[in-house]
Design a protein around this motif. Structure first.
Motif, PDB file in Angstrom:
ATOM      1  N   GLU A   1      -4.891   5.573  -3.718  1.00  0.00           N
ATOM      2  CA  GLU A   1      -5.513   4.489  -4.487  1.00  0.00           C
ATOM      3  C   GLU A   1      -6.442   4.972  -5.595  1.00  0.00           C
ATOM      4  O   GLU A   1      -6.487   4.386  -6.670  1.00  0.00           O
TER       5      GLU A   1
ATOM      6  N   LEU B   1      -4.259  -3.591  -1.560  1.00  0.00           N
ATOM      7  CA  LEU B   1      -3.238  -3.274  -0.562  1.00  0.00           C
ATOM      8  C   LEU B   1      -2.691  -4.622  -0.096  1.00  0.00           C
ATOM      9  O   LEU B   1      -3.411  -5.414   0.528  1.00  0.00           O
TER      10      LEU B   1
ATOM     11  N   SER C   1       0.074  -0.385  -1.919  1.00  0.00           N
ATOM     12  CA  SER C   1      -1.063  -0.561  -2.821  1.00  0.00           C
ATOM     13  C   SER C   1      -0.583  -0.589  -4.257  1.00  0.00           C
ATOM     14  O   SER C   1       0.350   0.127  -4.614  1.00  0.00           O
TER      15      SER C   1
END
Ligand SMILES: Nc1ncnc2c1ncn2[C@@H]1O[C@H](COP(=O)(O)OP(=O)(O)OP(=O)(O)O)[C@@H](O)[C@H]1O
Ligand SMILES: [Mg+2]
Length: 352
Positions: A322, A232, A263
Motif C-alpha cells: 500500500e 482495501l 488494495s
C-alpha cells in the motif's frame, strides 16, 4: 534529492534456525529468500529488502545486506558494520516481534544513522492500547476499548457489541481471523481465552466499526505529506465472513478471502472526507512520533466518521504494498520513494 553516493546497509532480521540451515548471505549480493518466523506466517513472494537493494543501487548508492539473526555474533557484526546509513527493515529479533524497538535503540547507542522510527515510536505504536490512550488525549477518534489480562480489566468507557478481540501487541493481523468479531459474552470470553493461550498477552477488546478500510501513507518529518488514500476493498468477502483484514485476507493465498480482496487507490471520496482522513492520519503520525514514513490504518463509516484503527511505523515497503501504491498515485516511482526515505533519514543526522 541528494546525489551523494552513500554506503547503505539494508538491515533485516531472520530467525537463528533459519540461518543455521543456510549459508550466510554473501555481502553485496541479494540474500536467499527465506520464509519469516512461522508465527508471523507472512507469505511474501518478493522480499522488500531485494527491491530496496535494487532501488538504492539505481540511485547510485552502494547497498549491502546486513542481517541480525538472534545470535550475539550478528549484533557484534552490526556494531562493526560501517555504513553511512542503515535502511532499517527489522521487525523482530530472534522471532520476538516486540524487540524491533530494542534494535533501533541499539543503533542509537552505537551512533549509527538509520531510516524510520526510533525506539520510542516503535514502542508507542506497538502497544495498541497505549497508542489509543494517546489518541484520546489528542482528540483523535478511535474505537472505545478495554483490555483484559488474566482477569484484570482496564477500561474507561462502556463498550457495546459487536466487538473485535485482538492481541494488544502484534501486527500483520496475527491473532485476527473470522472468529475475532464477537457478538455475545460467550464468544467474547472464548476469544479472550484464545488470545491469552496463544500469545500470553493482554486481549484488546474494541468496538467493531463497520465501514470502508482506508490506509493513509505519510511521508516526511518537518512537514509530513499525506499521500493519496488507499482502500482495501473487503466488500466481496464470502457471505457471513466479517469484513475485516484478518490473516486469511493478508497472507493465506489459497483462501477465497485472499483472492477477492485487493488494495487500490480509494475512489469516490469527496474533498472534505479526504481532508478529514488526512488530518487524522497526520495527527496520529505526530502524536506517536513516527519518522520518515508511516502508514495509518483507518475505518470510514457510512456516516463519514473517521476512526483510527492503528498506526504502523516502518510499514511494509514492497513495491506492490500500500505505501508504494500511494507514492505511485502521488507521482513518485518506487526508486524515487526509496531515495526520499534515504534523504529524510540522512538529513536527521546531518549537522548544520
Ligand atoms: N475496531 C475495529 N473495527 C473494525 N475492524 C477492525 C477493528 N480493529 C481491527 N479491525 C480489522 O482488523 C484488521 C487488522 O487489525 P489491526 O490493524 O489492528 O491489526 P494488525 O495485526 O496490526 O495489522 P497490520 O498488518 O496492519 O499490522 C484491520 O485492518 C481491520 O480490517
Ligand atoms: Mg493494521
Amino acid at each position: 534529492m541528494s546525489r551523494e553516493k552513500l554506503k547503505i546497509a539494508v538491515l533485516y532480521d531472520v530467525l537463528e534456525d533459519e540461518v543455521a540451515d543456510a549459508p550466510p548471505p554473501e555481502p553485496e549480493k541479494p540474500a536467499k529468500t527465506r520464509g519469516k518466523a512461522p508465527r508471523r506466517a507472512k507469505k511474501r513472494e518478493k522480499h522488500d529488502r531485494e527491491e530496496i537493494f535494487e532501488a538504492l543501487a539505481k540511485l547510485g548508492h552502494e547497498p549491502f545486506y546486513q542481517v541480525v539473526d538472534g545470535r550475539d555474533q550478528s549484533l557484534i557484526a552490526l556494531a562493526r558494520a560501517e555504513a553511512d546509513l542503515f535502511f532499517n527493515l527489522t521487525e523482530s529479533y530472534a522471532g520476538d516481534d516486540t524487540m524491533d524497538m530494542n534494535l533501533a535503540a541499539y543503533l542509537d547507542l552505537l551512533g549509527k544513522p538509520y531510516t524510520g522510527a526510533g525506539p520510542h515510536a516503535l514502542y508507542l505504536a506497538q502497544d495498541k492500547a497505549l497508542a489509543k490512550k494517546i489518541f484520546a488525549f489528542h482528540g483523535i477518534r478511535t474505537p472505545f476499548f478495554a483490555t483484559s489480562y488474566k482477569g484484570k480489566l482496564d477500561h474507561s468507557h462502556d463498550i457495546a457489541f459487536p466487538l473485535i478481540v485482538k492481541p494488544t501487541s502484534e501486527d500483520g493481523s496475527i491473532g485476527i481471523d473470522s472468529g475475532s468479531v464477537v457478538g455475545s459474552v460467550k464468544e467474547l470470553m472464548e476469544r479472550i481465552h484464545y488470545i491469552h493461550e496463544e500469545f500470553d498477552a493482554p486481549a484488546l477488546i474494541e468496538e467493531y466499526i463497520e465501514g470502508r478500510e482506508i490506509y493513509a501513507a505519510v511521508l516526511g518529518n518537518e512537514s509530513p505529506e499525506v499521500l493519496p488514500m488507499i482502500e482495501l476493498d473487503l466488500s466481496r468477502l464470502p457471505e457471513g465472513a466479517p469484513k475485516i483484514a484478518g490473516k486469511e485476507v493478508k497472507w493465506d493465498k489459497e483462501t477465497e478471502h485472499y483472492r477477492v480482496t485487493k488494495s487500490a487507490p480509494a475512489e469516490g471520496l469527496d474533498d472534505d472526507t479526504v481532508k478529514r482522513l488526512s488530518d487524522t492520519a497526520l495527527a496520529v503520525y505526530q502524536a506517536l512520533k513516527l519518522r520518515d514514513y508511516g502508514r495509518i490504518d483507518m475505518r470510514l463509516t457510512p456516516k463519514g466518521e473517521v476512526y483510527v484503527i492503528e498506526a504502523n511505523p516502518n510499514p511494509w515497503l514492497a513495491s506492490g504494498a500500500e505505501f508504494a501504491m500511494a507514492a505511485k498515485k502521488a507521482g513518485r516511482s518506487y526508486t524515487q520513494l526509496i531515495g526520499e526515505i534515504v534523504d529524510l533519514a540522512k538529513a536527521r543526522y546531518t549537522v548544520g
